[in-house]
Design a protein around this motif. Structure first.
Motif, mmCIF file in Angstrom:
data_model
loop_
_atom_site.group_PDB
_atom_site.id
_atom_site.type_symbol
_atom_site.label_atom_id
_atom_site.label_comp_id
_atom_site.label_asym_id
_atom_site.label_seq_id
_atom_site.Cartn_x
_atom_site.Cartn_y
_atom_site.Cartn_z
ATOM 1 N N GLY A 118 18.994 28.019 30.334
ATOM 2 C CA GLY A 118 18.527 29.428 29.366
ATOM 3 C C GLY A 118 18.123 30.162 29.893
ATOM 4 N N ILE A 119 18.311 31.638 29.049
ATOM 5 C CA ILE A 119 17.411 32.262 29.491
ATOM 6 C C ILE A 119 15.970 32.670 28.339
ATOM 7 N N TYR A 120 15.009 33.715 29.071
ATOM 8 C CA TYR A 120 14.012 33.571 28.568
ATOM 9 C C TYR A 120 13.623 35.187 28.289
ATOM 10 N N PRO A 121 14.209 36.417 28.128
ATOM 11 C CA PRO A 121 13.800 37.486 28.402
ATOM 12 C C PRO A 121 12.388 37.663 27.438
ATOM 13 N N GLU A 122 12.003 38.369 27.908
ATOM 14 C CA GLU A 122 10.630 39.461 26.710
ATOM 15 C C GLU A 122 10.660 40.919 27.215
ATOM 16 N N ILE A 123 10.780 41.315 26.080
ATOM 17 C CA ILE A 123 10.764 42.876 26.075
ATOM 18 C C ILE A 123 9.446 43.379 26.091
ATOM 19 N N LYS A 124 9.686 44.350 26.986
ATOM 20 C CA LYS A 124 8.382 44.855 27.409
ATOM 21 C C LYS A 124 8.006 45.803 26.853
ATOM 22 N N ALA A 125 6.671 46.100 26.240
ATOM 23 C CA ALA A 125 6.215 47.176 26.355
ATOM 24 C C ALA A 125 7.047 47.652 25.114
ATOM 25 N N PRO A 126 8.234 47.874 23.967
ATOM 26 C CA PRO A 126 8.297 47.994 22.863
ATOM 27 C C PRO A 126 7.308 49.003 22.257
ATOM 28 N N TRP A 127 6.492 49.375 21.604
ATOM 29 C CA TRP A 127 5.091 50.503 20.951
ATOM 30 C C TRP A 127 5.548 51.489 21.944
ATOM 31 N N SER A 168 21.458 28.561 20.494
ATOM 32 C CA SER A 168 21.821 29.291 21.533
ATOM 33 C C SER A 168 20.080 29.404 22.801
ATOM 34 N N LYS A 169 20.843 28.773 24.075
ATOM 35 C CA LYS A 169 20.062 28.691 24.573
ATOM 36 C C LYS A 169 18.974 30.056 25.582
ATOM 37 N N VAL A 170 18.448 29.923 24.625
ATOM 38 C CA VAL A 170 17.351 31.877 25.075
ATOM 39 C C VAL A 170 16.023 31.577 23.809
ATOM 40 N N TYR A 171 15.183 31.938 24.574
ATOM 41 C CA TYR A 171 14.061 32.321 24.082
ATOM 42 C C TYR A 171 13.339 33.749 23.967
ATOM 43 N N LEU A 172 13.543 34.492 23.067
ATOM 44 C CA LEU A 172 12.946 36.317 23.147
ATOM 45 C C LEU A 172 11.496 36.292 23.225
ATOM 46 N N GLN A 173 11.069 36.929 23.857
ATOM 47 C CA GLN A 173 9.247 36.636 24.194
ATOM 48 C C GLN A 173 9.089 38.404 24.353
ATOM 49 N N THR A 174 7.670 38.730 22.817
ATOM 50 C CA THR A 174 7.212 39.797 23.518
ATOM 51 C C THR A 174 5.438 39.712 22.947
#
Ligand code: G3P
Ligand code: CA
Length: 363
Positions: free
Chosen positions: A170-179, A206-212
């Protein structure tokens, strides 16, 4: 309090969560449910977030491979840990006039075509004008030729390997500094969700975790963006201390103030996060107190509190480099044992995914 500063960590903070020395969490996940997240790829062996580092990580068979994501001037998503380019590329040499007043080269000021002109290297810091490698035992700086990948390129490679090798990594994307991105007029979260949807990551299965790290953005993703896009993927709230300045909030005068994380460590914090997230990503000392000693591991109670709310716990970052093993652990494997088995975490972010995969396989 900085990430390296051990003082004052859990003491004041986990604050209202009682420290439960040697206690086991009420949720007992068996060893084969525990996961390995390849942190920035196999970043202990090849320059972080490059496609070769991701391909190498893939071959080590972790459960997930991490992508830190930032946005370019022309609204493309690239996989880069910092929203600056200067720690891992030759941007200062190729575009010497493009730094902001603070001396940093912001990815958001460059088009994708410009970023693709850059070479990526093992990370470095500038000391007295000289480049000093962050992890001196790792891959040598400026050797071979690495590029900054787009999020799409990386997903396509992982999905391609899932097809050719038959694994389901899976993928584990991090949304960097959305602010920061939103302050610059860019809705990075919406853009990331659009790409996830395009590549079939749409539901909890789905084989994903979305992190922030940004709780306000996590809520927005959960309450507004995902419902509007017909999506419901697993979300992870990353945890920081306020004085890391990891997340900022702009006041009416446009001044940035640090977001206050204290509530996450207080009674009821996990209950609030669990309304929006499927898991938390704490820094390791938020789980195992640095006051621990060999044979006397002091758990902070965070895992138990998160599990009580049905959340997964995936702490960061497990590194086997010299000087990165806490004093309470004998070696890297012992550190994994303490976190997976004594603290009962559900997964770990590690720069050395082969070591964590081998550890879990041996159990
Ligand atoms: O996202 C988990 C971990 O990567 C958080 O730390 O700074 O490496 O993104 P960082
Ligand atoms: Ca990350």
């Amino acid at each position: 309090m900085k990430k390296h500063s051990l003082a004052a960590l859990i003491g004041a903070s986990l604050l209202a969560i009682p420290v439960l020395a040697q206690a086991q969490s009420s949720v007992d996940t068996s060893a084969n449910e525990k996961i390995v997240v390849a942190h920035r790829g196999a970043s202990g062996y090849l320059p972080e977030h490059t496609l070769p580092a991701k391909a190498m990580a893939y071959a080590m068979k972790p459960d997930y491979i991490e992508q830190d994501v930032v946005m370019t001037k022309d609204d493309k998503l690239v996989v880069l840990h910092d929203h600056y380019l200067d720690r891992v590329t030759n941007v200062a040499e190729v575009f010497p006039e493009r730094a902001r007043k603070d001396g940093r080269y912001y990815a958001i000021d460059f088009t994708l075509a410009e970023i693709k002109q850059l070479s990526v290297t093992e990370g470095f810091n500038l000391k007295d004008g000289k480049q000093v490698q962050g992890f001196p035992e790792r891959y040598p700086m400026w050797q071979s030729d690495f590029k900054v990948p787009t999020l799409e390129e990386e997903i396509e490679m992982i999905q391609g390997l899932n097809k050719t090798l038959g694994y389901d990594i899976g993928i584990y994307p991090e949304i960097k500094a959305p602010w920061f991105h939103r302050h610059e007029g860019k809705d990075i979260s919406q853009a990331v969700l659009k790409v996830l949807k395009q590549y079939g990551y749409t539901s909890k299965a789905s084989k994903v975790y979305l992190q922030t790290f940004d709780f306000n953005e996590l809520k927005r993703i959960h309450d507004e963006l995902m419902p509007a896009m017909g999506m419901d993927v697993k979300l992870v709230q990353l945890m920081a201390y306020t004085d890391w300045n990891e997340t900022m909030i702009y006041n009416d005068q446009g001044q940035a103030q640090p977001y206050n994380y204290d509530w996450m460590f207080a009674n009821g914090g996990m209950e609030v996060i669990a309304k929006y997230a499927d898991g938390i990503g704490p820094w390791k000392p938020m789980v195992v107190s640095d006051k621990s000693t060999k044979g006397n591991i002091k758990l902070t109670g965070l895992v138990k509190a998160a599990h009580a709310q049905g959340m997964q716990v995936h702490p960061y970052t497990f590194r086997s480099d010299t000087g990165r093993i806490p004093a309470y652990a004998n070696d890297f494997s012992d550190m994994l044992d303490i976190f997976y088995n004594t603290a009962n975490v559900d997964g770990v972010f590690t720069d050395f995914p082969d070591k964590a995969v081998n550890f879990l396989d041996a159990k």
